[in-house]
Design an enzyme around this catalytic site. Structure first.
Site, PDB file in Angstrom:
ATOM      1  N   CYS A  82      -2.284   9.348   3.120  1.00  0.00           N
ATOM      2  CA  CYS A  82      -1.972   8.839   1.778  1.00  0.00           C
ATOM      3  C   CYS A  82      -3.126   9.060   0.806  1.00  0.00           C
ATOM      4  CB  CYS A  82      -1.603   7.357   1.842  1.00  0.00           C
ATOM      5  SG  CYS A  82      -2.894   6.296   2.529  1.00  0.00           S
ATOM      6  N   GLU A  97       0.875  -1.178   0.000  1.00  0.00           N
ATOM      7  CA  GLU A  97       0.000   0.000   0.000  1.00  0.00           C
ATOM      8  C   GLU A  97       0.906   1.219   0.000  1.00  0.00           C
ATOM      9  OE1 GLU A  97      -3.035  -0.114  -0.465  1.00  0.00           O
ATOM     10  OE2 GLU A  97      -3.578  -2.173  -0.001  1.00  0.00           O
TER      11      GLU A  97
END
Length: 447
Positions: free
Chosen positions: A222, A188
């Site tokens: 993010c 990720e």
């Protein structure tokens, strides 16, 4: 199943009984407001735990599959096996969320787990290392602390699955280490998340949602929109709305707002402050090195080649990049690496759907930011440079599960099997092909 449920319940107790300690740790590490900590690092984790407990018995069941004529009397199914020992490496920005939500999936799937939280959020790391193991079975769960060197040593070991959340640069190192043992993994990663704003828009609503998504956790998210992309006319209408939203959310002096966080450390402060040299500061721009404070900032007149448009911002700076129209916006978005998230704002659904249809990203949210990640029913993950693999809800269970294809046949009825044995003949071949073929539905040949 009972063992897995016991460990998930223990994780739930950890959250409930250490809520104030978790919020305090987040505040010490990043000046995270309790409201943001409650939402991102407690509530969303609880949702994942509850979703797993509600559905675990269903998720774990063998999954029956379609059979061909040759196996019609047999049992064909998918068995959900654990991988084994899972390594979870999490970042500093959401130290509990990005550690414990992957853990939920790994526990539900029946794995043993080693967790490596980030040393940069040191107070949160200490809480995870000292308190979490007292709730979970020490025979199957462990926490490893430290910086780059302990992590490198950890990666020298053979794991059955690795999950890493962090930067693409470190992701490449983790992937290289996993390759030495042929270990499957989920990455990720970050990237620049575009936010297209159309000329047909409720500008104040869009500004409110963009400002919230951008400056939540001081931009250290993010999924935060990295840049707004729009026409010059749209910028002129959006800019005062952004200014108003920032003022309403954080007051005339955001430095004094209890609802605005700080950069995690001096290194990240210096990196983000350097990005202020890009374009022109239209809103904000104030900094205080001693407090690691960077004001909610909007940059205008930003050029494609400037540093703020070359890397993930991961801080409270929002550049606005000007294009002629929607076509050029899509062309620009597609010229860059595929992002973890993509946002589009418009009162015209055709515009939102066009952005969705003509681009690629890990996730997509129309007319809002980040909110798609709050749904346990949606997969969360990147694509290309922003990572691969997915989790949240059942997707997390599936990520940490080996789906084992199984066929169990009876010992009798050998007459059926003999068509595949030598000596071969055309008749046997025709029968075997007919018994194993998959036929197209609704398809016919015109003679």
């Amino acid at each position: 199943m009972e063992y897995r449920k016991t460990q998930l319940e223990a994780l739930s107790h950890f959250l409930a009984e250490n809520e104030m300690e978790i919020l305090h740790a987040l505040n010490v590490d990043m000046r995270r407001p309790p409201f943001e900590g409650q939402i991102a690092d407690i509530s969303l984790i609880k949702n994942e735990v509850n979703e797993a407990l509600n559905n675990l018995s269903y998720w774990m069941k063998d999954e029956c599959v379609d059979k061909n004529l040759a196996t019609k009397l047999d049992c064909a199914f998918v068995r959900k096996d654990p991988y084994g020992v899972v390594l979870i490496i999490s970042p500093f920005n959401y130290p509990f969320h990005l550690t414990l939500i992957p853990m939920v999936g790994a526990i539900a799937a029946g794995n043993c787990i080693i967790v490596k939280p980030s040393e940069q959020s040191s107070c949160s790391e200490k809480l995870l290392a000292e308190v979490l193991p007292t709730y979970l079975d020490p025979e199957t769960f462990a926490v490893v602390t430290g910086g780059a060197e302990p992590t490198s040593k950890l990666l020298e070991n053979k794991f059955d699955y690795i999950m890493f959340t962090g930067s693409p640069r470190i992701g490449k190192i983790v992937m290289s280490a996993a390759a030495k043992h042929l270990t499957p993994l989920t990455l990720e990663l970050g990237g620049q998340n575009p936010c297209y704003v159309d000329c047909c828009c409720n500008f104040q609503n869009a500004a409110n949602r963009i400002v919230w998504g951008k400056f939540f956790n001081c931009g250290q998210t993010c999924l935060a929109p990295d840049y707004v992309i729009c026409t010059i006319e749209t910028q002129e209408r959006l800019m005062p709305c952004l200014r108003q939203a920032i003022r309403e959310f954080y007051g005339c002096n955001p430095r004094e707002s209890p609802d605005y966080g700080r950069m995690i450390n001096d290194k990240h402060f210096q990196r983000v402050r350097a990005l202020l040299d890009s374009g022109r500061v239209a809103i904000g721009g104030e900094t205080d090195e001693c407090d690691r404070y960077i004001a909610p900032t909007v940059l205008a007149d930003v050029k494609e080649w400037e540093p703020v448009m070359q890397e993930e911002v991961f801080g409270p700076i929002l550049p606005i990049f000007i294009v002629r129209d929607l076509d050029e916006a899509i062309q620009y978005i597609n010229s860059k690496e595929r992002p973890l998230a993509l946002y589009a704002f418009s009162c015209d659904n055709k515009v939102v759907n066009r952005v969705l249809d003509c681009t690629s990203s890990g996730g997509f949210c129309g007319n809002d930011c980040i909110m798609h990640a709050t749904l346990v029913s949606l997969p969360f993950g990147g694509v290309g440079y922003s990572g691969f693999g997915m989790y949240h809800g059942k997707y997390g269970f599936d990520t940490f599960t080996h789906h084992r294809g199984c066929l169990s046949r009876c010992m009798g009825l050998e007459a059926i099997n003999c068509i595949r044995y030598p000596p071969y003949s055309q008749r046997k071949l025709d029968l075997l092909v007919a018994a194993t073929e998959v036929r197209r539905k609704g398809f016919c040949t015109l003679l």
